[in-house]
Scaffold this active site. Structure first.
Site, PDB file in Angstrom:
ATOM      1  CB  CYS A   1      59.675  30.601  -8.195  1.00 13.75           C
ATOM      2  SG  CYS A   1      60.053  30.153  -6.495  1.00 13.75           S
TER       3      CYS A   1
ATOM      4  CG  HIS B   1      57.434  25.252  -8.387  1.00 14.39           C
ATOM      5  ND1 HIS B   1      57.938  26.070  -9.376  1.00 14.39           N
ATOM      6  CD2 HIS B   1      57.541  25.978  -7.233  1.00 14.39           C
ATOM      7  CE1 HIS B   1      58.357  27.207  -8.840  1.00 14.39           C
ATOM      8  NE2 HIS B   1      58.108  27.176  -7.541  1.00 14.39           N
ATOM      9  CD  GLU B   2      55.043  25.670  -4.211  1.00 20.95           C
ATOM     10  OE1 GLU B   2      55.859  25.957  -3.300  1.00 20.95           O
ATOM     11  OE2 GLU B   2      54.750  26.471  -5.110  1.00 20.95           O
TER      12      GLU B   2
ATOM     13  CG  HIS C   1      60.505  25.865  -3.079  1.00 20.59           C
ATOM     14  ND1 HIS C   1      61.422  26.869  -3.308  1.00 20.59           N
ATOM     15  CD2 HIS C   1      59.436  26.150  -3.857  1.00 20.59           C
ATOM     16  CE1 HIS C   1      60.925  27.728  -4.205  1.00 20.59           C
ATOM     17  NE2 HIS C   1      59.720  27.307  -4.561  1.00 20.59           N
TER      18      HIS C   1
END
Ligand code: NI
Length: 181
Positions: free
Chosen positions: A101, A143-144, A147
């Site tokens: 990341c 993953h994104e 955030h």
């Protein structure tokens, strides 16, 4: 268009829940996306979420276009702008895979993710996106979108013996420029 500073783990702005975008096709949104693209390209990332540059909106971009120099073994992911996303697991199968990341520079860890997901949302013009994906594509979108929930990948890890410095874990990648996704 500007390469923006990427916030790093520990910054409280990375822990916020992001707000939905209410208006599409605006100059403001285009400017944000231009900055996000410039920042992601400069860092050689595979994805970036708006909170990583301090903008608390549900906007992510990802995609490798061609084969990523950081993930040379993975199939390319089409360049995607995804706004106000919703992710649903398709089945309960999980897979483990390495992630990095840009907000956790220099490190990689093995993270469990759903193997197949459906994601829905909008592009920058407000056009609906609805895809079922698997493998690396599914991993990157999970993953994104994490955030946007204030979650970084180490918080999803279960085995910290599989966490370390990229150049030690993957010396063959050390020559590739910059870090992570
Ligand atoms: Ni990230």
């Amino acid at each position: 268009m500007t390469v923006r500073e990427i916030l790093r783990m520990g910054d409280p702005r990375l822990r916020r829940i992001a707000e939905p975008v209410s208006e599409f096709g605006t100059a403001q949104l285009q400017a944000l996306l231009a900055d996000m693209r410039d920042t992601m390209i400069a860092a050689n990332g595979a994805g970036l979420a708006a909170p990583q540059i301090g903008v608390n909106l549900q906007v992510v971009i990802f995609g490798t276009g061609k084969v990523s120099p950081r993930y040379p073994q993975e199939a390319p992911i089409p360049p995607t702008v995804l706004i106000n996303p919703v992710i649903q697991a398709q089945g309960d199968q999980e897979s483990l895979g390495w992630e990095g990341c840009l907000s956790v520079p220099g490190l990689r860890g093995q993270v469990p993710r759903f193997s197949q997901v459906r994601y829905q949302g909008f592009d920058e013009h407000g056009q609906a996106i609805d895809r079922v994906v698997e493998g690396f594509h599914a991993r990157v979108v999970q993953h994104e979108c994490d955030h946007l929930l204030g979650v970084l990948y180490p918080q999803r890890m279960r085995d910290f013996s599989q966490f370390g410095y990229t150049d030690i874990l993957f010396p063959e990648l050390a020559a590739a420029p910059s870090d992570d996704d």
